[in-house]
Design an enzyme around this catalytic site. Structure first.
Site, PDB file in Angstrom:
ATOM      1  N   ARG A  70      -8.928   0.322   4.667  1.00  0.00           N
ATOM      2  CA  ARG A  70      -7.963   1.266   4.102  1.00  0.00           C
ATOM      3  C   ARG A  70      -6.689   0.532   3.714  1.00  0.00           C
ATOM      4  NH1 ARG A  70      -5.979   5.196   7.969  1.00  0.00           N
ATOM      5  NH2 ARG A  70      -4.476   5.200   6.289  1.00  0.00           N
ATOM      6  N   ILE A 104       7.797   6.427  17.371  1.00  0.00           N
ATOM      7  CA  ILE A 104       7.520   7.154  16.125  1.00  0.00           C
ATOM      8  C   ILE A 104       6.290   8.054  16.276  1.00  0.00           C
ATOM      9  CG2 ILE A 104       7.134   6.960  13.620  1.00  0.00           C
ATOM     10  CD1 ILE A 104       9.804   5.744  14.421  1.00  0.00           C
ATOM     11  N   ARG A 149       1.569  14.418  13.890  1.00  0.00           N
ATOM     12  CA  ARG A 149       2.199  14.202  12.578  1.00  0.00           C
ATOM     13  C   ARG A 149       2.456  15.498  11.809  1.00  0.00           C
ATOM     14  NH1 ARG A 149      -0.467   8.559  10.389  1.00  0.00           N
ATOM     15  NH2 ARG A 149       1.441   8.417   9.209  1.00  0.00           N
ATOM     16  N   CYS A 171      -4.045  13.136  13.201  1.00  0.00           N
ATOM     17  CA  CYS A 171      -4.872  11.949  12.985  1.00  0.00           C
ATOM     18  C   CYS A 171      -4.855  11.170  14.284  1.00  0.00           C
ATOM     19  CB  CYS A 171      -4.363  11.117  11.824  1.00  0.00           C
ATOM     20  SG  CYS A 171      -2.858  10.256  12.190  1.00  0.00           S
ATOM     21  N   LYS A 210       0.831  -1.210   0.000  1.00  0.00           N
ATOM     22  CA  LYS A 210       0.000   0.000   0.000  1.00  0.00           C
ATOM     23  C   LYS A 210       0.866   1.261   0.000  1.00  0.00           C
ATOM     24  CE  LYS A 210      -1.825   1.607   4.018  1.00  0.00           C
ATOM     25  NZ  LYS A 210      -1.659   3.038   4.302  1.00  0.00           N
ATOM     26  N   ASN A 211       1.811   1.324   0.949  1.00  0.00           N
ATOM     27  CA  ASN A 211       2.545   2.584   1.108  1.00  0.00           C
ATOM     28  C   ASN A 211       3.429   2.874  -0.105  1.00  0.00           C
ATOM     29  OD1 ASN A 211       1.376   3.304   3.528  1.00  0.00           O
ATOM     30  ND2 ASN A 211       2.810   2.064   4.715  1.00  0.00           N
ATOM     31  N   ASP A 242       4.291   0.242  12.262  1.00  0.00           N
ATOM     32  CA  ASP A 242       3.064  -0.322  11.683  1.00  0.00           C
ATOM     33  C   ASP A 242       2.824  -1.780  12.085  1.00  0.00           C
ATOM     34  OD1 ASP A 242       2.270   1.987  10.446  1.00  0.00           O
ATOM     35  OD2 ASP A 242       3.029   1.459   8.469  1.00  0.00           O
TER      36      ASP A 242
HETATM   37  C1  UD1 Z   1       5.399   6.578   8.915  1.00  0.00           C
HETATM   38  C2  UD1 Z   1       6.435   5.486   9.136  1.00  0.00           C
HETATM   39  C3  UD1 Z   1       6.492   4.621   7.902  1.00  0.00           C
HETATM   40  C4  UD1 Z   1       5.107   4.091   7.616  1.00  0.00           C
HETATM   41  C5  UD1 Z   1       4.093   5.223   7.502  1.00  0.00           C
HETATM   42  C6  UD1 Z   1       2.671   4.728   7.329  1.00  0.00           C
HETATM   43  C7  UD1 Z   1       8.547   5.633  10.335  1.00  0.00           C
HETATM   44  C8  UD1 Z   1       9.821   6.356  10.541  1.00  0.00           C
HETATM   45  N1  UD1 Z   1       7.733   6.100   9.398  1.00  0.00           N
HETATM   46  O1  UD1 Z   1       5.795   7.347   7.796  1.00  0.00           O
HETATM   47  O2  UD1 Z   1       7.408   3.556   8.063  1.00  0.00           O
HETATM   48  O3  UD1 Z   1       5.120   3.337   6.427  1.00  0.00           O
HETATM   49  O4  UD1 Z   1       4.138   6.016   8.700  1.00  0.00           O
HETATM   50  O5  UD1 Z   1       2.147   4.252   8.500  1.00  0.00           O
HETATM   51  O6  UD1 Z   1       8.290   4.654  11.000  1.00  0.00           O
HETATM   52  N2  UD1 Z   1       7.925  14.233  11.729  1.00  0.00           N
HETATM   53  C9  UD1 Z   1       8.197  15.542  12.009  1.00  0.00           C
HETATM   54  N3  UD1 Z   1       8.129  16.461  10.987  1.00  0.00           N
HETATM   55  C10 UD1 Z   1       7.841  16.106   9.708  1.00  0.00           C
HETATM   56  C11 UD1 Z   1       7.575  14.754   9.435  1.00  0.00           C
HETATM   57  C12 UD1 Z   1       7.619  13.841  10.461  1.00  0.00           C
HETATM   58  O7  UD1 Z   1       8.467  15.893  13.142  1.00  0.00           O
HETATM   59  O8  UD1 Z   1       7.818  16.976   8.832  1.00  0.00           O
HETATM   60  C13 UD1 Z   1       7.956  13.239  12.820  1.00  0.00           C
HETATM   61  C14 UD1 Z   1       6.549  12.879  13.300  1.00  0.00           C
HETATM   62  O9  UD1 Z   1       6.108  13.689  14.325  1.00  0.00           O
HETATM   63  C15 UD1 Z   1       6.721  11.464  13.771  1.00  0.00           C
HETATM   64  C16 UD1 Z   1       7.709  10.927  12.793  1.00  0.00           C
HETATM   65  O10 UD1 Z   1       8.472  12.032  12.319  1.00  0.00           O
HETATM   66  O11 UD1 Z   1       7.297  11.395  15.045  1.00  0.00           O
HETATM   67  C17 UD1 Z   1       6.949  10.286  11.659  1.00  0.00           C
HETATM   68  O12 UD1 Z   1       7.807   9.798  10.755  1.00  0.00           O
HETATM   69  P1  UD1 Z   1       7.570   9.880   9.179  1.00  0.00           P
HETATM   70  O13 UD1 Z   1       8.489   8.840   8.655  1.00  0.00           O
HETATM   71  O14 UD1 Z   1       7.645  11.240   8.691  1.00  0.00           O
HETATM   72  O15 UD1 Z   1       6.045   9.431   9.017  1.00  0.00           O
HETATM   73  P2  UD1 Z   1       5.386   8.895   7.743  1.00  0.00           P
HETATM   74  O16 UD1 Z   1       6.018   9.398   6.508  1.00  0.00           O
HETATM   75  O17 UD1 Z   1       3.927   9.044   7.965  1.00  0.00           O
END
Ligand code: UD1
Length: 422
Positions: A400, A330, A123, A118, A22-23, A308
């Site tokens: 989803r 995370i 996030r 969310c 999916k991702n 995840d």
């Molecule tokens: C995250 C997961 C990814 C998973 C996806 C879907 C991690 C590192 N990432 O990706 O493996 O496939 O969810 O569920 O496990 N953050 C900031 N500022 C930003 C962006 C992120 O501070 O601009 C912080 C968030 O607060 C959080 C973390 O980084 O603590 C999230 O990591 P990120 O990898 O950015 O999240 P996703 O891309 O959603």
């Protein structure tokens, strides 16, 4: 809304096909904005999130044809008619924010709604915006939207992320493919999805080196061309179904799985007592003799333990012999499955980002509800070995990210059904 009813009924045996990721699909679909030429994706999973990102793309003027029962997506961004991704679509799916980098690079301008918080946490997107600013874009926030513009094009730069954000790495990498000069991303995400995106972009003519390591170097090119790309196996779906025989007993072969997609998780599963074998068709997971062993885990960026899979691992640890400590680093609010597992007789104490899970002999079926995707599936997994009936409500979240989860589990012997909502 539909619900899923599962009754604990003993061991599972047989094969489960694992869908395309999916991702990865979401990121490849967003990246197709970077070229006017056709992009064809194969092995795309049939999921609500894919339909949502398709709606975002269509709203930008991208044409999408779903072929072969939705497994193949033919995408054409030849005629972009809008550069604005509306709040109503982006709020439904955070990954829609991944259109920002491609749209800006292709168009010189992009307006994308901030995704908002969310259920699993705030996030933020500051790292995405800092990276695009470093690439020379002017970025403003107005009325809940990100307005990014670079009328003269983007310029190569050095980006050093304070955290290896998957989304920010991918937005920056996609945008940098069409920037002038070389971009170096330090402390880049190393997730298989990020590598798959780099592979796809390179097949489109981009020059990206180092994906899968902490330093990614992108040499900008003038244009990207079309591609046909296969989506790799969904490692999170694979990990989810690895847990099923550990909870229910038995042995399942996961078709299309491979260990290198989830090294740390596979190691923890082995410590917990799973016997994992690579087969010609994928991975075979068998519950070893004796009780599940207590195993601690800390969620981390890849190659660490995936956030995840934390909920599914917790469902398994609810039945362990002893006490396991699970730490979520995370997302700040990702233990919402814990109170639901308590309703099923589990012994879980949550304090901040840490959950102490003390195993119980048996879980008990109960009506439960989940507020995010992975939490929903953890409750189904717990229900596989619970006494009586577990009714998982609000399965909207489940749909989803999981294709026909009840059919896949029923095919290996689970007593599970979907009850249509009224
Ligand atoms: C995250 C997961 C990814 C998973 C996806 C879907 C991690 C590192 N990432 O990706 O493996 O496939 O969810 O569920 O496990 N953050 C900031 N500022 C930003 C962006 C992120 O501070 O601009 C912080 C968030 O607060 C959080 C973390 O980084 O603590 C999230 O990591 P990120 O990898 O950015 O999240 P996703 O891309 O959603």
């Amino acid at each position: 809304m539909d619900s899923i009813i599962v009754r604990g009924n003993g061991p599972l045996n047989g094969q489960i096909p694992i869908a395309g990721a999916k991702n990865t699909s979401l990121k490849l679909i967003a990246a197709s904005i970077l070229t006017e030429e056709p992009v064809t994706l194969t092995n795309v999973p049939k999921l609500a999130d894919i339909r949502t990102i398709s709606d975002v793309m269509t709203s930008l003027g991208v044409e999408i044809a779903n072929l072969q029962d939705g497994r193949v997506m033919a995408i054409s961004a030849a005629n972009l008619t809008s550069h604005k991704a509306e709040y109503d679509l982006v709020r439904k799916l955070r990954a829609s924010f991944q259109v920002l980098g491609p749209l800006l690079a292709r168009n010189g301008e992009a307006i994308v709604s901030l995704p908002g918080g969310c259920a699993i946490g705030a996030r933020p997107v500051d790292l995405h915006l800092d990276a695009l600013t470093a690439l020379g874009a002017k970025v403003d926030l107005k009325d809940g939207y990100v307005h990014a513009s670079a009328p003269q094009g983007l310029k190569g730069c050095e980006i050093d992320f304070r955290f290896a954000s998957v989304g920010a790495t991918e937005n920056a990498m996609a945008a940098a493919t069409l920037a002038k000069g070389t971009t170096v991303i330090k402390n880049a995400a190393r997730e298989p999805d990020t590598v798959a995106l780099a592979d796809c972009l390179n097949a489109m003519g981009a020059q990206i080196e180092g994906a899968g390591t902490s330093t990614i170097v992108i040499t900008g090119v003038d244009r990207l061309h079309g591609v046909t790309q296969e989506v790799l196996t969904d490692r999170i779906e694979m990990g989810t179904f690895m847990v099923a025989p550990m909870i229910a007993g038995g042995s399942v072969e996961l078709l299309g799985g491979s260990l290198d997609l989830i090294p740390c998780f596979a190691e923890k599963m082995t410590q917990a007592g799973a016997i994992i074998e690579e087969t010609k068709l994928g991975l075979k997971v068998t519950k070893g003799d004796g009780p599940i062993k207590a195993v601690d885990a800390v969620t981390e960026p890849f190659p660490g333990f995936p956030t995840d899979l934390q909920a599914q691992f917790m469902a398994m640890m609810c039945l362990c012999d002893g006490t396991a400590v699970l730490e979520e680093t995370i997302f700040e609010n990702r233990f919402m499955h814990a109170p639901e597992l308590l309703r099923m007789g589990a012994n879980v104490e949550v304090q901040g980002g840490t959950a102490k899970v003390t195993g119980v002999k048996r879980m008990k079926g109960a009506p439960v509800m989940a507020t995010d995707l992975r939490a929903s599936v953890s409750l189904i997994l717990a229900g596989l070995a619970a006494d009586g009936e577990t009714q998982v409500n609000r399965v909207y979240h489940l749909d989803r990210g999981y294709e026909r989860v009840e059919e896949k589990l029923r095919a290996v012997g689970a007593d599970i059904e979907r009850v249509p909502g009224r």
